[in-house]
Design a protein around this motif. Structure first.
Motif, PDB file in Angstrom:
ATOM      1  N   LEU A  96      19.840   3.632   2.633  1.00 26.82           N
ATOM      2  CA  LEU A  96      18.817   4.689   2.873  1.00 26.82           C
ATOM      3  C   LEU A  96      18.324   5.610   1.859  1.00 26.82           C
ATOM      4  CD1 LEU A  96      19.809   5.530   6.767  1.00 26.82           C
ATOM      5  CD2 LEU A  96      17.757   4.235   5.824  1.00 26.82           C
ATOM      6  N   THR A  97      19.156   5.922   1.019  1.00 22.89           N
ATOM      7  CA  THR A  97      18.884   6.599  -0.271  1.00 22.89           C
ATOM      8  C   THR A  97      18.238   6.138  -1.220  1.00 22.89           C
ATOM      9  OG1 THR A  97      20.920   6.278  -1.266  1.00 22.89           O
ATOM     10  CG2 THR A  97      21.228   7.860   0.124  1.00 22.89           C
ATOM     11  N   LEU A  98      18.026   4.941  -1.154  1.00 22.44           N
ATOM     12  CA  LEU A  98      17.189   4.209  -2.119  1.00 22.44           C
ATOM     13  C   LEU A  98      15.758   4.246  -1.672  1.00 22.44           C
ATOM     14  CD1 LEU A  98      19.414   1.170  -3.066  1.00 22.44           C
ATOM     15  CD2 LEU A  98      19.023   3.454  -4.594  1.00 22.44           C
ATOM     16  N   CYS A  99      15.427   4.581  -0.283  1.00 16.84           N
ATOM     17  CA  CYS A  99      14.028   4.448   0.404  1.00 16.84           C
ATOM     18  C   CYS A  99      13.515   5.821   0.503  1.00 16.84           C
ATOM     19  CB  CYS A  99      14.026   3.685   1.540  1.00 16.84           C
ATOM     20  SG  CYS A  99      14.665   1.986   1.514  1.00 16.84           S
ATOM     21  N   ALA A 100      12.421   6.132  -0.052  1.00 18.86           N
ATOM     22  CA  ALA A 100      11.636   7.304   0.221  1.00 18.86           C
ATOM     23  C   ALA A 100      11.030   7.563   1.816  1.00 18.86           C
ATOM     24  CB  ALA A 100      10.479   7.678  -0.873  1.00 18.86           C
ATOM     25  N   ALA A 101      11.078   8.613   2.095  1.00 20.00           N
ATOM     26  CA  ALA A 101      10.523   8.962   3.412  1.00 20.00           C
ATOM     27  C   ALA A 101       9.085   8.747   3.170  1.00 20.00           C
ATOM     28  CB  ALA A 101      10.842  10.515   3.729  1.00 20.00           C
ATOM     29  N   ASP A 102       8.150   8.698   4.451  1.00 21.82           N
ATOM     30  CA  ASP A 102       6.638   8.334   4.314  1.00 21.82           C
ATOM     31  C   ASP A 102       6.125   9.423   3.443  1.00 21.82           C
ATOM     32  OD1 ASP A 102       6.807   6.102   5.913  1.00 21.82           O
ATOM     33  OD2 ASP A 102       6.087   7.160   7.557  1.00 21.82           O
ATOM     34  N   ASN A 103       5.155   8.948   2.454  1.00 22.23           N
ATOM     35  CA  ASN A 103       4.269   9.701   1.637  1.00 22.23           C
ATOM     36  C   ASN A 103       5.263  10.348   0.516  1.00 22.23           C
ATOM     37  OD1 ASN A 103       1.909   8.798   3.021  1.00 22.23           O
ATOM     38  ND2 ASN A 103       2.791  10.302   4.552  1.00 22.23           N
ATOM     39  N   GLN A 104       6.364   9.723   0.259  1.00 25.06           N
ATOM     40  CA  GLN A 104       7.092  10.307  -0.992  1.00 25.06           C
ATOM     41  C   GLN A 104       7.774   9.375  -1.898  1.00 25.06           C
ATOM     42  OE1 GLN A 104      10.374  13.113   0.596  1.00 25.06           O
ATOM     43  NE2 GLN A 104       9.121  13.585   2.190  1.00 25.06           N
ATOM     44  N   LEU A 105       7.971   9.799  -3.141  1.00 25.28           N
ATOM     45  CA  LEU A 105       8.476   8.822  -4.149  1.00 25.28           C
ATOM     46  C   LEU A 105       9.924   9.062  -4.187  1.00 25.28           C
ATOM     47  CD1 LEU A 105       5.751   9.040  -6.764  1.00 25.28           C
ATOM     48  CD2 LEU A 105       5.944   7.331  -5.356  1.00 25.28           C
ATOM     49  N   THR A 106      10.643   7.758  -4.600  1.00 29.34           N
ATOM     50  CA  THR A 106      11.981   8.132  -4.959  1.00 29.34           C
ATOM     51  C   THR A 106      12.284   8.404  -6.432  1.00 29.34           C
ATOM     52  OG1 THR A 106      12.266   5.635  -5.679  1.00 29.34           O
ATOM     53  CG2 THR A 106      12.411   6.013  -3.441  1.00 29.34           C
ATOM     54  N   SER A 107      13.400   8.891  -6.616  1.00 26.75           N
ATOM     55  CA  SER A 107      13.622   9.510  -8.035  1.00 26.75           C
ATOM     56  C   SER A 107      13.262   8.172  -8.979  1.00 26.75           C
ATOM     57  CB  SER A 107      14.994   9.911  -8.254  1.00 26.75           C
ATOM     58  OG  SER A 107      15.853   8.977  -7.749  1.00 26.75           O
ATOM     59  N   GLU A 108      13.847   6.920  -8.591  1.00 23.49           N
ATOM     60  CA  GLU A 108      13.613   5.739  -9.392  1.00 23.49           C
ATOM     61  C   GLU A 108      11.998   5.451  -9.647  1.00 23.49           C
ATOM     62  OE1 GLU A 108      15.470   5.978  -7.019  1.00 23.49           O
ATOM     63  OE2 GLU A 108      17.513   5.442  -7.527  1.00 23.49           O
ATOM     64  N   GLU A 109      11.140   5.516  -8.610  1.00 21.46           N
ATOM     65  CA  GLU A 109       9.676   5.345  -8.521  1.00 21.46           C
ATOM     66  C   GLU A 109       9.284   6.467  -9.497  1.00 21.46           C
ATOM     67  OE1 GLU A 109       8.804   3.254  -4.169  1.00 21.46           O
ATOM     68  OE2 GLU A 109       8.980   5.547  -4.458  1.00 21.46           O
ATOM     69  N   LYS A 110       9.545   7.757  -9.470  1.00 17.92           N
ATOM     70  CA  LYS A 110       9.107   8.744 -10.288  1.00 17.92           C
ATOM     71  C   LYS A 110       9.325   8.450 -11.809  1.00 17.92           C
ATOM     72  CE  LYS A 110       9.261  12.345  -6.696  1.00 17.92           C
ATOM     73  NZ  LYS A 110      10.257  13.582  -6.463  1.00 17.92           N
ATOM     74  N   SER A 111      10.568   7.908 -12.028  1.00 19.60           N
ATOM     75  CA  SER A 111      10.780   7.767 -13.589  1.00 19.60           C
ATOM     76  C   SER A 111      10.214   6.329 -13.937  1.00 19.60           C
ATOM     77  CB  SER A 111      12.444   7.508 -13.579  1.00 19.60           C
ATOM     78  OG  SER A 111      12.875   6.537 -12.760  1.00 19.60           O
ATOM     79  N   GLY A 112      10.035   5.744 -13.157  1.00 23.01           N
ATOM     80  CA  GLY A 112       9.262   4.327 -13.287  1.00 23.01           C
ATOM     81  C   GLY A 112       7.695   4.497 -13.641  1.00 23.01           C
ATOM     82  N   GLY A 113       7.241   5.751 -13.628  1.00 25.70           N
ATOM     83  CA  GLY A 113       5.590   5.784 -13.499  1.00 25.70           C
ATOM     84  C   GLY A 113       4.734   5.893 -12.481  1.00 25.70           C
ATOM     85  N   TRP A 114       5.479   5.972 -11.474  1.00 30.38           N
ATOM     86  CA  TRP A 114       4.661   5.783 -10.029  1.00 30.38           C
ATOM     87  C   TRP A 114       3.998   7.196  -9.815  1.00 30.38           C
ATOM     88  CZ3 TRP A 114       2.892   1.600  -7.291  1.00 30.38           C
ATOM     89  CH2 TRP A 114       3.851   0.331  -7.721  1.00 30.38           C
ATOM     90  N   LYS A 115       2.867   7.196  -9.253  1.00 32.63           N
ATOM     91  CA  LYS A 115       2.412   8.339  -8.743  1.00 32.63           C
ATOM     92  C   LYS A 115       1.860   8.391  -7.206  1.00 32.63           C
ATOM     93  CE  LYS A 115      -1.537  11.338  -9.381  1.00 32.63           C
ATOM     94  NZ  LYS A 115      -2.966  11.543 -10.231  1.00 32.63           N
ATOM     95  N   LEU A 116       2.116   9.393  -6.486  1.00 32.83           N
ATOM     96  CA  LEU A 116       1.913   9.275  -5.184  1.00 32.83           C
ATOM     97  C   LEU A 116       0.116   9.845  -5.258  1.00 32.83           C
ATOM     98  CD1 LEU A 116       3.510   8.879  -2.468  1.00 32.83           C
ATOM     99  CD2 LEU A 116       3.612  11.399  -2.296  1.00 32.83           C
ATOM    100  N   LEU A 117      -0.498   9.028  -4.404  1.00 35.31           N
ATOM    101  CA  LEU A 117      -1.866   9.174  -3.925  1.00 35.31           C
ATOM    102  C   LEU A 117      -2.265  10.195  -2.805  1.00 35.31           C
ATOM    103  CD1 LEU A 117      -3.776   6.393  -5.374  1.00 35.31           C
ATOM    104  CD2 LEU A 117      -3.283   8.443  -6.721  1.00 35.31           C
ATOM    105  N   PHE A 118      -1.277  10.103  -1.955  1.00 37.61           N
ATOM    106  CA  PHE A 118      -1.383  10.988  -0.532  1.00 37.61           C
ATOM    107  C   PHE A 118      -0.056  11.696  -0.208  1.00 37.61           C
ATOM    108  CE2 PHE A 118      -1.468  10.313   4.230  1.00 37.61           C
ATOM    109  CZ  PHE A 118      -2.201  11.479   4.382  1.00 37.61           C
ATOM    110  N   ASP A 119      -0.244  12.856   0.164  1.00 37.65           N
ATOM    111  CA  ASP A 119       0.791  13.635   0.266  1.00 37.65           C
ATOM    112  C   ASP A 119       1.214  13.590   1.907  1.00 37.65           C
ATOM    113  OD1 ASP A 119      -0.864  15.517   1.478  1.00 37.65           O
ATOM    114  OD2 ASP A 119      -0.636  16.857  -0.053  1.00 37.65           O
ATOM    115  N   GLY A 120       0.509  13.183   2.502  1.00 39.01           N
ATOM    116  CA  GLY A 120       0.640  13.179   4.059  1.00 39.01           C
ATOM    117  C   GLY A 120       0.154  14.055   4.643  1.00 39.01           C
TER     118      GLY A 120
END
Length: 265
Positions: free
Chosen positions: A13-37
């Motif tokens: 569960l800690t590896l999966c972000a809640a809706d409309n959020q990024l995990t720390s791994e996604e952030k470090s991997g260059g992902w950007k959230l386009l909708f904050d919910g």
């Protein structure tokens, strides 16, 4: 054993972000959230202004196109993208139709008396030649670009008319290899990869489209529909714009989008 299972579940569960959020791994991997919910920050109408009309709303942490708005118009990302990987979750209403458009080349306002009693492609051609100076209060903002189709495969007439109009298709160009959509009302997970002239459409973990949008391929696929409308055909084929916003489509039907994230390639 119960403790091990509980710890394993907690770790997952800690590896999966809640809706409309990024995990720390996604952030470090260059992902950007386009909708904050919660807000439409990062999204505009076709004029570059915040969406103020009745075409879109936010409902339960989702961006939602409205059925039968006064002006049918897409939402556009404020930022532009050339090569990217995009992921999003979506569900569709019964017999609904929507989509995600990319490599957008143009948009054409349609409205008034000229939009009545003609084939749609000829209407688009008319308004492309005789552009409206201002956004109409009623009608449509037609977006010229490539589309990841979002649709109810079981009940929408357009989906039933051609495989290139089915969910996850590269609309009017390449059909999905197989149907892996969830039933209407359930969430689907999509991935779109655009890299140069190569695109991939993924649906629920499976790659269903692997296609080229090279000029000769696009022209051959679009000639039958847009051959009478050279402005649209040339825009799609020649693609003078490579860095473009991404749009979520309003197609006069309710749909829901969340967990929209992007990574530049």
């Amino acid at each position: 054993m119960k403790l091990i299972i509980a710890l394993t579940v907690a770790a997952a569960l800690t590896l999966c972000a809640a809706d409309n959020q990024l995990t720390s791994e996604e952030k470090s991997g260059g992902w950007k959230l386009l909708f904050d919910g919660k807000t439409m920050n990062g999204w505009t109408d076709s004029t570059g202004k915040p969406m103020t009309r009745d075409a879109w709303s936010i409902e339960d942490g989702c961006l939602k196109p409205a059925a039968k708005p006064t002006l049918t118009e897409d939402l556009f990302s404020k930022d532009k993208y050339t090569n990217f990987e995009l992921e999003f979750d979506w569900k569709i209403s019964h017999a609904g139709n929507s989509g995600v458009k990319y490599r957008i080349q143009d948009h054409i306002y349609i409205g008034g008396q000229r939009a009545r009693g003609k084939k749609f492609e000829l209407i688009v051609d008319d308004f492309s030649k005789n552009r409206l100076k201002e956004r109409p209060t009623r009608g449509q903002d037609y977006v010229v670009g490539f589309e990841y189709q979002v649709i109810d495969n079981s009940a929408n007439p357009d989906a039933l008319s051609a495989q290139t109009h089915a969910a996850a298709a590269l609309y009017d160009i390449q059909a999905p290899t197989h149907d892996v959509t969830k039933p209407v009302g359930e969430w689907n997970h999509s991935k779109l990869v655009v890299n140069g002239e190569h695109v991939e459409h993924w649906l629920n973990g499976e790659k269903v489209v692997d296609a080229s949008i090279a000029p000769d391929v696009v022209r051959a696929a679009q000639l039958r529909r847009w051959g009478q409308t050279p402005a649209v055909l040339n825009a799609l084929s020649n693609q003078p714009r490579k860095s473009c916003p991404i749009s979520l489509q309003n197609h006069d039907a309710e749909a829901w989008f969340k967990n929209i994230k992007i990574k530049k390639l």
